[in-house]
Design a protein around this motif. Structure first.
Motif, PDB file in Angstrom:
ATOM      1  N   VAL A 253     -12.206  -9.983   2.159  1.00  0.00           N
ATOM      2  CA  VAL A 253     -12.195 -11.014   2.756  1.00  0.00           C
ATOM      3  C   VAL A 253     -11.853 -12.572   2.481  1.00  0.00           C
ATOM      4  N   CYS A 254     -10.766 -12.585   1.345  1.00  0.00           N
ATOM      5  CA  CYS A 254     -10.253 -12.859   0.850  1.00  0.00           C
ATOM      6  C   CYS A 254      -8.947 -13.297   1.931  1.00  0.00           C
ATOM      7  N   ASN A 255      -8.001 -11.848   2.410  1.00  0.00           N
ATOM      8  CA  ASN A 255      -7.142 -11.297   2.484  1.00  0.00           C
ATOM      9  C   ASN A 255      -7.574 -10.911   3.846  1.00  0.00           C
ATOM     10  N   ASN A 256      -8.525 -11.073   4.504  1.00  0.00           N
ATOM     11  CA  ASN A 256      -8.507 -10.327   6.137  1.00  0.00           C
ATOM     12  C   ASN A 256      -8.581  -8.969   6.127  1.00  0.00           C
ATOM     13  N   LEU A 257      -8.859  -7.817   4.742  1.00  0.00           N
ATOM     14  CA  LEU A 257      -8.699  -6.915   5.025  1.00  0.00           C
ATOM     15  C   LEU A 257      -9.794  -5.908   5.072  1.00  0.00           C
ATOM     16  N   SER A 258      -9.313  -4.693   5.843  1.00  0.00           N
ATOM     17  CA  SER A 258     -10.741  -4.029   5.236  1.00  0.00           C
ATOM     18  C   SER A 258     -10.671  -3.253   3.849  1.00  0.00           C
ATOM     19  N   LYS A 259     -12.587  -3.511   3.710  1.00  0.00           N
ATOM     20  CA  LYS A 259     -12.023  -2.558   2.513  1.00  0.00           C
ATOM     21  C   LYS A 259     -11.436  -0.945   2.559  1.00  0.00           C
ATOM     22  N   GLU A 260     -11.177  -0.767   3.207  1.00  0.00           N
ATOM     23  CA  GLU A 260     -11.020   0.697   3.024  1.00  0.00           C
ATOM     24  C   GLU A 260      -9.576   0.422   2.333  1.00  0.00           C
ATOM     25  N   ALA A 261      -9.143  -0.464   2.617  1.00  0.00           N
ATOM     26  CA  ALA A 261      -7.687  -1.016   2.999  1.00  0.00           C
ATOM     27  C   ALA A 261      -7.182  -1.536   1.274  1.00  0.00           C
ATOM     28  N   THR A 262      -8.107  -2.211   1.029  1.00  0.00           N
ATOM     29  CA  THR A 262      -7.700  -2.915  -0.664  1.00  0.00           C
ATOM     30  C   THR A 262      -7.841  -1.886  -1.284  1.00  0.00           C
ATOM     31  N   ILE A 263      -8.978  -0.750  -1.342  1.00  0.00           N
ATOM     32  CA  ILE A 263      -9.726   0.389  -1.783  1.00  0.00           C
ATOM     33  C   ILE A 263      -8.143   0.826  -1.887  1.00  0.00           C
ATOM     34  N   GLU A 264      -7.523   1.281  -1.273  1.00  0.00           N
ATOM     35  CA  GLU A 264      -6.136   2.041  -0.944  1.00  0.00           C
ATOM     36  C   GLU A 264      -4.870   1.815  -2.230  1.00  0.00           C
ATOM     37  N   LYS A 265      -5.114   0.007  -2.039  1.00  0.00           N
ATOM     38  CA  LYS A 265      -3.682  -0.834  -2.647  1.00  0.00           C
ATOM     39  C   LYS A 265      -4.231  -0.711  -3.906  1.00  0.00           C
ATOM     40  N   PHE A 266      -5.529  -0.868  -4.501  1.00  0.00           N
ATOM     41  CA  PHE A 266      -5.642  -0.834  -5.401  1.00  0.00           C
ATOM     42  C   PHE A 266      -5.672   0.619  -6.144  1.00  0.00           C
ATOM     43  N   ALA A 267      -6.071   2.256  -5.650  1.00  0.00           N
ATOM     44  CA  ALA A 267      -6.556   2.894  -6.126  1.00  0.00           C
ATOM     45  C   ALA A 267      -5.551   3.399  -7.842  1.00  0.00           C
ATOM     46  N   LEU A 268      -6.013   3.263  -8.754  1.00  0.00           N
ATOM     47  CA  LEU A 268      -6.211   3.809 -10.055  1.00  0.00           C
ATOM     48  C   LEU A 268      -5.685   3.197 -10.317  1.00  0.00           C
ATOM     49  N   LYS A 269      -5.791   2.034 -10.087  1.00  0.00           N
ATOM     50  CA  LYS A 269      -4.632   0.652 -10.987  1.00  0.00           C
ATOM     51  C   LYS A 269      -5.612   0.474 -12.167  1.00  0.00           C
ATOM     52  N   ASN A 270      -5.415  -0.306 -13.068  1.00  0.00           N
ATOM     53  CA  ASN A 270      -6.056  -1.205 -13.981  1.00  0.00           C
ATOM     54  C   ASN A 270      -6.583  -2.415 -13.198  1.00  0.00           C
ATOM     55  N   ILE A 271      -8.202  -2.666 -13.807  1.00  0.00           N
ATOM     56  CA  ILE A 271      -9.301  -3.652 -13.017  1.00  0.00           C
ATOM     57  C   ILE A 271      -7.700  -4.782 -13.469  1.00  0.00           C
ATOM     58  N   ALA A 272      -7.959  -4.993 -14.972  1.00  0.00           N
ATOM     59  CA  ALA A 272      -7.040  -6.144 -15.152  1.00  0.00           C
ATOM     60  C   ALA A 272      -5.834  -6.791 -13.930  1.00  0.00           C
ATOM     61  N   ASP A 273      -5.173  -5.878 -14.074  1.00  0.00           N
ATOM     62  CA  ASP A 273      -3.987  -6.303 -12.739  1.00  0.00           C
ATOM     63  C   ASP A 273      -4.432  -6.933 -11.576  1.00  0.00           C
ATOM     64  N   PHE A 274      -6.253  -6.164 -10.656  1.00  0.00           N
ATOM     65  CA  PHE A 274      -6.327  -6.154 -10.064  1.00  0.00           C
ATOM     66  C   PHE A 274      -7.001  -7.355  -9.923  1.00  0.00           C
ATOM     67  N   LYS A 275      -7.874  -7.669 -10.913  1.00  0.00           N
ATOM     68  CA  LYS A 275      -8.560  -8.846 -11.416  1.00  0.00           C
ATOM     69  C   LYS A 275      -7.156 -10.225 -10.927  1.00  0.00           C
ATOM     70  N   LYS A 276      -5.975 -10.013 -11.679  1.00  0.00           N
ATOM     71  CA  LYS A 276      -4.740 -11.355 -11.635  1.00  0.00           C
ATOM     72  C   LYS A 276      -4.708 -11.821  -9.667  1.00  0.00           C
ATOM     73  N   ASP A 277      -4.140 -10.168  -9.622  1.00  0.00           N
ATOM     74  CA  ASP A 277      -4.218 -10.435  -8.157  1.00  0.00           C
ATOM     75  C   ASP A 277      -5.735 -11.348  -7.359  1.00  0.00           C
ATOM     76  N   LEU A 278      -6.442 -10.837  -7.813  1.00  0.00           N
ATOM     77  CA  LEU A 278      -7.942 -11.227  -7.351  1.00  0.00           C
ATOM     78  C   LEU A 278      -8.143 -12.918  -7.270  1.00  0.00           C
ATOM     79  N   ALA A 279      -7.668 -13.219  -8.348  1.00  0.00           N
ATOM     80  CA  ALA A 279      -7.699 -14.791  -8.979  1.00  0.00           C
ATOM     81  C   ALA A 279      -6.675 -15.578  -7.739  1.00  0.00           C
TER      82      ALA A 279
END
Ligand code: AQP
Length: 332
Positions: A253-279
């Motif tokens: 919702v922050c990036n106006n992206l579909s959920k599928e697009a977000t999942i594809e972007k971060f697939a199999l990455k570390n959660i900590a790295d995702f959290k940094k981008d999320l913040a």
């Protein structure tokens, strides 16, 4: 063709969190050019749970300054606090005589909020959905932007409108429909993804407030409860992991992206790295609103003027509905 009417409200019962923002306020802004919009700071709802009077006054200004900072234009929209338009309470009484006790007894939000303490809850908390129906029906609103938690209350408003129309053989009240923001229908707590993000949660770490500093946001996101696996690679595996699924929804919702697009972007990455981008994306979304609202909050006379004008405009519509409703019922 005349524009459709939108009504919604936010309780001044505490600071606004990103659930309120994405579930409701952001949608309010999206509607303002295409619809006739009426947005209320619903202080009568807030007092169904005791509020400190000084804090309540403060919170009314706070919610209004966030509305404005988020982009609501007080000329395009009717913005007011509910208690200034006494017709809300009046219609709630009239509709309370149409609503059935059995209908109220089914409301899950009341049951969830009171738990085992039903006898000590206020009567207002129990009858709250009737006041909410009155809020909406008073303006003959067709559409109500809300979070998923209000869906059942909206259904009750439709039932009340329908029964009133049937009982008096009129086509008077419109049946309102809820409008929801796809990935933000229910933003969940960052501490326990079984519960929605909520102003009244005891843990500050469960929610991100619009007013939070960047450091607070980073801290809350990094501490958000998750499992220790890699990021999911498809929707099914995301859905089976509620905590991470919630964070993916927030990112989307922050990036106006579909959920599928977000999942594809971060697939199999570390959660900590995702959290940094999320913040980062949360900060980018809410920092401008937060900064601007803090400035607006200081100008109390500007805020009071908006509420005064908004209440006059709302009262014009509301008093006509009350007059017509009483006529239908048979009152002089
Ligand atoms: N977690 C949420 N996700 C999406 N939408 C949400 N809303 C609330 N929480 C979420 C929506 O925000 C609007 C305003 O809510 P409210 O002020 O009426 O308060 P609430 O629904 O009772 O929820 P809060 O903010 O968490 O307060 P408490 O703690 O008192 O329950 C509504 O449209 C709501 O759906």
């Amino acid at each position: 063709m005349s524009k459709k009417i939108v009504f919604s409200g936010v309780q001044p019962s505490g600071d606004i969190h990103i659930g309120n923002y994405f579930g409701a306020v952001k949608q309010f802004v999206d509607f303002q050019d295409s619809h006739e919009c009426i947005y209320s700071i619903v202080d009568l709802h807030a007092i169904t749970v005791w509020q400190d009077p000084n804090l309540l006054r403060n919170n009314i200004h706070e919610v209004l300054s966030i509305f404005l900072a988020a982009g609501l234009d007080p000329d395009k929209n009717i913005i007011f606090n509910q208690s200034k338009v006494s017709e809300h309470s009046e219609l709630a009484w009239l509709l309370g005589c149409t609503a059935r006790v059995g209908w109220l007894n089914r409301m899950t939000q009341f049951k969830d909020k009171v738990g085992k303490n039903k006898d000590t809850a206020s009567v207002g908390l129990y009858t709250y959905p009737i006041l909410m129906a009155a809020d909406i029906l008073l303006y003959k609103a067709n559409q109500v932007p809300v979070g998923d938690d209000q869906k059942q209350h909206l259904e009750l408003a439709r039932d009340i409108a329908q029964k009133f129309n049937n009982d008096y053989k009129v086509d008077f009240f419109k049946l309102p429909v809820p409008i929801m923001n796809k990935n933000a229908t229910r933003i969940m707590s960052l501490r326990d993804a079984r519960n929605k993000m909520s102003k009244s949660d005891v843990s500050e770490f469960s929610r991100i407030m619009i007013k939070d500093s960047n450091d607070e946001i980073i801290k809350k996101v990094m501490k958000a409860k998750t499992d220790s696996m890699k990021m999911p690679e498809n929707i099914d595996s995301s859905m089976s992991r509620p905590e991470i699924n919630n964070l993916i929804n927030i990112y989307s919702v922050c990036n106006n992206l579909s959920k599928e697009a977000t999942i594809e972007k971060f697939a199999l990455k570390n959660i900590a790295d995702f959290k940094k981008d999320l913040a980062d994306v949360i900060i980018n979304t809410i920092e401008p609103i937060s900064k601007n609202s803090k400035k607006l909050f200081k100008d109390k006379s500007y805020l009071d003027d908006i509420l005064k004008v908004g209440a006059e405009r709302a009262k014009n519509i509301a008093s006509y509905t009350i007059k017509e409703t009483k006529k239908i019922i048979g009152m002089m």
